[in-house]
Motif scaffolding. Structure first.
Motif, PDB file in Angstrom:
ATOM      1  N   SER A   1       0.856  -1.189   0.000  1.00  0.00           N
ATOM      2  CA  SER A   1       0.000   0.000   0.000  1.00  0.00           C
ATOM      3  C   SER A   1       0.888   1.233   0.000  1.00  0.00           C
ATOM      4  CB  SER A   1      -0.913   0.013   1.231  1.00  0.00           C
ATOM      5  OG  SER A   1      -0.164   0.203   2.398  1.00  0.00           O
ATOM      6  N   HIS A   2       0.444   2.288  -0.634  1.00  0.00           N
ATOM      7  CA  HIS A   2       1.196   3.530  -0.669  1.00  0.00           C
ATOM      8  C   HIS A   2       0.696   4.426   0.462  1.00  0.00           C
ATOM      9  CE1 HIS A   2       1.968   1.867  -4.614  1.00  0.00           C
ATOM     10  NE2 HIS A   2       2.960   2.708  -4.749  1.00  0.00           N
ATOM     11  N   THR A   3       1.585   4.736   1.380  1.00  0.00           N
ATOM     12  CA  THR A   3       1.230   5.521   2.538  1.00  0.00           C
ATOM     13  C   THR A   3       1.813   6.916   2.404  1.00  0.00           C
ATOM     14  OG1 THR A   3       1.153   3.583   3.959  1.00  0.00           O
ATOM     15  CG2 THR A   3       1.443   5.703   5.034  1.00  0.00           C
ATOM     16  N   ARG A   4       0.964   7.910   2.429  1.00  0.00           N
ATOM     17  CA  ARG A   4       1.384   9.300   2.287  1.00  0.00           C
ATOM     18  C   ARG A   4       1.813   9.842   3.638  1.00  0.00           C
ATOM     19  NH1 ARG A   4      -0.502  12.807  -1.610  1.00  0.00           N
ATOM     20  NH2 ARG A   4      -0.638  10.949  -2.922  1.00  0.00           N
ATOM     21  N   VAL A   5       2.974  10.463   3.699  1.00  0.00           N
ATOM     22  CA  VAL A   5       3.488  11.052   4.926  1.00  0.00           C
ATOM     23  C   VAL A   5       3.755  12.529   4.693  1.00  0.00           C
ATOM     24  CG1 VAL A   5       5.294  10.995   6.686  1.00  0.00           C
ATOM     25  CG2 VAL A   5       4.569   8.869   5.589  1.00  0.00           C
ATOM     26  N   TYR A   6       3.101  13.387   5.457  1.00  0.00           N
ATOM     27  CA  TYR A   6       3.300  14.833   5.366  1.00  0.00           C
ATOM     28  C   TYR A   6       4.220  15.289   6.497  1.00  0.00           C
ATOM     29  CZ  TYR A   6      -0.562  15.173   2.013  1.00  0.00           C
ATOM     30  OH  TYR A   6      -1.363  15.049   0.910  1.00  0.00           O
ATOM     31  N   HIS A   7       4.936  16.386   6.262  1.00  0.00           N
ATOM     32  CA  HIS A   7       5.876  16.947   7.229  1.00  0.00           C
ATOM     33  C   HIS A   7       6.854  15.865   7.709  1.00  0.00           C
ATOM     34  CE1 HIS A   7       2.727  19.875   7.071  1.00  0.00           C
ATOM     35  NE2 HIS A   7       1.942  19.260   7.910  1.00  0.00           N
ATOM     36  N   PRO A   8       7.517  15.168   6.810  1.00  0.00           N
ATOM     37  CA  PRO A   8       8.348  14.018   7.207  1.00  0.00           C
ATOM     38  C   PRO A   8       9.524  14.374   8.101  1.00  0.00           C
ATOM     39  CG  PRO A   8       8.761  14.614   4.922  1.00  0.00           C
ATOM     40  CD  PRO A   8       7.565  15.403   5.350  1.00  0.00           C
ATOM     41  N   ASP A   9       9.985  15.615   8.037  1.00  0.00           N
ATOM     42  CA  ASP A   9      11.147  16.005   8.833  1.00  0.00           C
ATOM     43  C   ASP A   9      10.778  16.566  10.208  1.00  0.00           C
ATOM     44  OD1 ASP A   9      12.896  15.295   6.757  1.00  0.00           O
ATOM     45  OD2 ASP A   9      12.554  17.218   5.762  1.00  0.00           O
ATOM     46  N   ALA A  10       9.472  16.663  10.487  1.00  0.00           N
ATOM     47  CA  ALA A  10       9.040  17.218  11.770  1.00  0.00           C
ATOM     48  C   ALA A  10       9.471  16.301  12.911  1.00  0.00           C
ATOM     49  CB  ALA A  10       7.518  17.389  11.788  1.00  0.00           C
TER      50      ALA A  10
ATOM     51  N   GLN B   1       4.438  15.493  12.091  1.00  0.00           N
ATOM     52  CA  GLN B   1       4.403  14.505  11.025  1.00  0.00           C
ATOM     53  C   GLN B   1       3.045  13.805  11.049  1.00  0.00           C
ATOM     54  OE1 GLN B   1       6.477  10.252  10.499  1.00  0.00           O
ATOM     55  NE2 GLN B   1       7.947  11.930  10.303  1.00  0.00           N
ATOM     56  N   ILE B   2       2.499  13.555   9.867  1.00  0.00           N
ATOM     57  CA  ILE B   2       1.189  12.933   9.783  1.00  0.00           C
ATOM     58  C   ILE B   2       1.196  11.921   8.651  1.00  0.00           C
ATOM     59  CG2 ILE B   2       0.323  14.897   8.420  1.00  0.00           C
ATOM     60  CD1 ILE B   2      -2.423  14.377   9.729  1.00  0.00           C
ATOM     61  N   SER B   3       0.818  10.689   8.956  1.00  0.00           N
ATOM     62  CA  SER B   3       0.859   9.581   8.006  1.00  0.00           C
ATOM     63  C   SER B   3      -0.552   9.066   7.750  1.00  0.00           C
ATOM     64  CB  SER B   3       1.715   8.434   8.547  1.00  0.00           C
ATOM     65  OG  SER B   3       3.007   8.879   8.885  1.00  0.00           O
ATOM     66  N   PHE B   4      -0.801   8.679   6.513  1.00  0.00           N
ATOM     67  CA  PHE B   4      -2.101   8.147   6.111  1.00  0.00           C
ATOM     68  C   PHE B   4      -1.893   6.746   5.556  1.00  0.00           C
ATOM     69  CE2 PHE B   4      -2.339  12.731   5.875  1.00  0.00           C
ATOM     70  CZ  PHE B   4      -3.555  13.022   6.490  1.00  0.00           C
ATOM     71  N   GLY B   5      -2.447   5.749   6.236  1.00  0.00           N
ATOM     72  CA  GLY B   5      -2.195   4.361   5.863  1.00  0.00           C
ATOM     73  C   GLY B   5      -3.458   3.601   5.525  1.00  0.00           C
TER      74      GLY B   5
ATOM     75  N   LEU C   1       2.429   1.009  10.319  1.00  0.00           N
ATOM     76  CA  LEU C   1       2.765   2.371  10.722  1.00  0.00           C
ATOM     77  C   LEU C   1       2.874   2.535  12.237  1.00  0.00           C
ATOM     78  CD1 LEU C   1       0.589   4.500   8.274  1.00  0.00           C
ATOM     79  CD2 LEU C   1       3.069   4.173   8.226  1.00  0.00           C
ATOM     80  N   LEU C   2       2.380   1.562  13.004  1.00  0.00           N
ATOM     81  CA  LEU C   2       2.392   1.679  14.455  1.00  0.00           C
ATOM     82  C   LEU C   2       3.437   0.797  15.121  1.00  0.00           C
ATOM     83  CD1 LEU C   2      -1.449   1.835  15.132  1.00  0.00           C
ATOM     84  CD2 LEU C   2       0.175   3.715  15.048  1.00  0.00           C
ATOM     85  N   GLN C   3       4.183   0.037  14.331  1.00  0.00           N
ATOM     86  CA  GLN C   3       5.101  -0.934  14.922  1.00  0.00           C
ATOM     87  C   GLN C   3       6.216  -0.305  15.741  1.00  0.00           C
ATOM     88  OE1 GLN C   3       4.404  -4.340  14.962  1.00  0.00           O
ATOM     89  NE2 GLN C   3       2.591  -3.210  14.329  1.00  0.00           N
ATOM     90  N   SER C   4       6.620   0.901  15.409  1.00  0.00           N
ATOM     91  CA  SER C   4       7.732   1.521  16.130  1.00  0.00           C
ATOM     92  C   SER C   4       7.292   2.269  17.386  1.00  0.00           C
ATOM     93  CB  SER C   4       8.483   2.489  15.208  1.00  0.00           C
ATOM     94  OG  SER C   4       7.627   3.545  14.787  1.00  0.00           O
TER      95      SER C   4
END
Length: 356
Positions: free
Chosen positions: A33-42, A106-110, A164-167
């Motif tokens: 799946s393609h997961t979009r991540v915004y503000h990746p460096d935050a 940072q905000i991820s959409f999975g 996305l929650l494993q870490s």
């Protein structure tokens, strides 16, 4: 997980592998799946290994905007904990861009894997249909909804398994309306005080939605007595030593918890036992009673925390802090509109665990 290099763009795309290692076979490529991540460096200001988790659909955008705005204004603007949004369907660009513009974190959409969301093939659909029809005749909310049951099952046994929650260790489900400023870090409070589960509203479950849940739980306890913590909170769940369930539970639309508890052998065994009985579909077992029963039985009662200083509302109920706590949090709720000690509240039962 493989990711493209971060750049100066607003977002980048992460390829989340739902099965297998690289190099990818044709079969494995079908599970990406393609997961979009915004503000990746935050970078988070808060120091805990934690995230804000939001299960939403594209059609929920207006409600999501309200929840994110309140959470950012009341708490997360000064902590910048990352957000993780999950959906069984791909998020639209409009949804992702609108929500991403509301936070500097940072905000991820999975995307949720189908096997974690949809009704399993082994479920007897005729039996499930009969169960839904019976609840419809009893005028129970979401009586005929299979998607609602999918959500309850996902929140009970699968959300913490998402790639996305494993870490992360801690999570906060923030999809409610907040009334008070939160000047400290609840995640830090959880860690420093060895808390596993935090809640704010507690009341009774609708019994027709879970008619066999407690009997199933009793069977599990009989087979796995070693999982029951010696300092458990059974008295919150039962008024007769566990013979019957009094229906008390923590309302899970607000919860701050340690995902390592859900990943533990005790909880995994419990969920698998419930799953094998099909009650998420033959009845309408909710994640709120499932989580509540598990944490009350498998954890020490001292690991459960009442966040009485967090004012929030999820229709039609709300918790409004009282006394000096109300002033310190600059709360905007009406203090008289508070469920804590009404007849349908289980808060007094929880408090008696420590004062009786």
């Amino acid at each position: 997980m493989f990711s493209l290099p971060a750049s100066s763009r607003k977002y980048f795309v992460v390829l989340v592998v739902l099965g297998g290692d690289t190099p990818f076979s044709d079969e494995q490529l079908a599970t990406i799946s393609h997961t979009r991540v915004y503000h990746p460096d935050a970078q988070p200001v808060g120091k805990e290994n934690a995230t804000l988790v939001f299960l939403a659909r594209n059609s929920d955008l207006d409600d999501v905007k309200t929840s994110v705005e309140r959470m950012e204004r009341r708490y997360n603007h000064q902590n910048r904990y990352p957000w993780v949004f999950l959906n069984e369907q791909p998020f639209t660009d409009e949804f992702m861009e609108t929500v991403a513009n509301m936070t500097e974190a940072q905000i991820s959409f999975g995307l949720i894997p189908p096997e974690h969301w949809y009704q399993p093939e082994w479920i007897d659909e005729e039996k499930a249909t009969q169960g839904r029809q019976k609840m419809h005749e009893q005028n129970i909310i979401y009586a005929e909804s299979v998607p609602y049951r999918n959500m309850c099952r996902f929140n009970s046994g699968f959300f913490f398994k998402h790639e996305l929650l494993q870490s992360y260790k801690y999570y906060w489900r923030p999809n409610v309306d907040y009334f008070c400023n939160i000047a400290y870090d609840p995640f830090t409070y959880m860690r420093e005080n060895e808390k596993i589960y935090g809640w704010t509203i507690s009341f009774y479950e609708w019994e027709p939605t879970i008619p066999t849940l407690w009997e199933t739980t009793k069977e599990f306890m009989a087979q796995h007595p070693g999982y029951i913590h010696p300092d458990n909170a059974m008295r919150y769940l039962s008024d007769d030593g566990g013979k019957t369930y009094n229906l008390c539970h923590f309302w899970s639309n607000f919860e701050i918890a340690d995902m390592d508890f859900w990943r533990s052998p005790a909880y995994q065994a419990y969920f698998d036992f419930l799953e094998s009985r099909g009650g998420f579909y033959y009845e309408r077992w909710g994640d709120a009673p499932v989580h509540s029963i598990a944490v009350a039985l498998f954890a020490p009662k001292t690991a459960i925390h009442f966040f009485r200083d967090v004012g929030y509302r999820h229709e039609p109920f709300q918790h409004c802090p009282q006394g000096e706590t109300y002033k310190q949090g600059s709360c905007t709720c009406k203090r008289w509109d508070n469920i804590d000690y009404r007849s349908n509240s289980c808060t007094p039962r929880f408090e008696r665990l420590f004062y009786d």
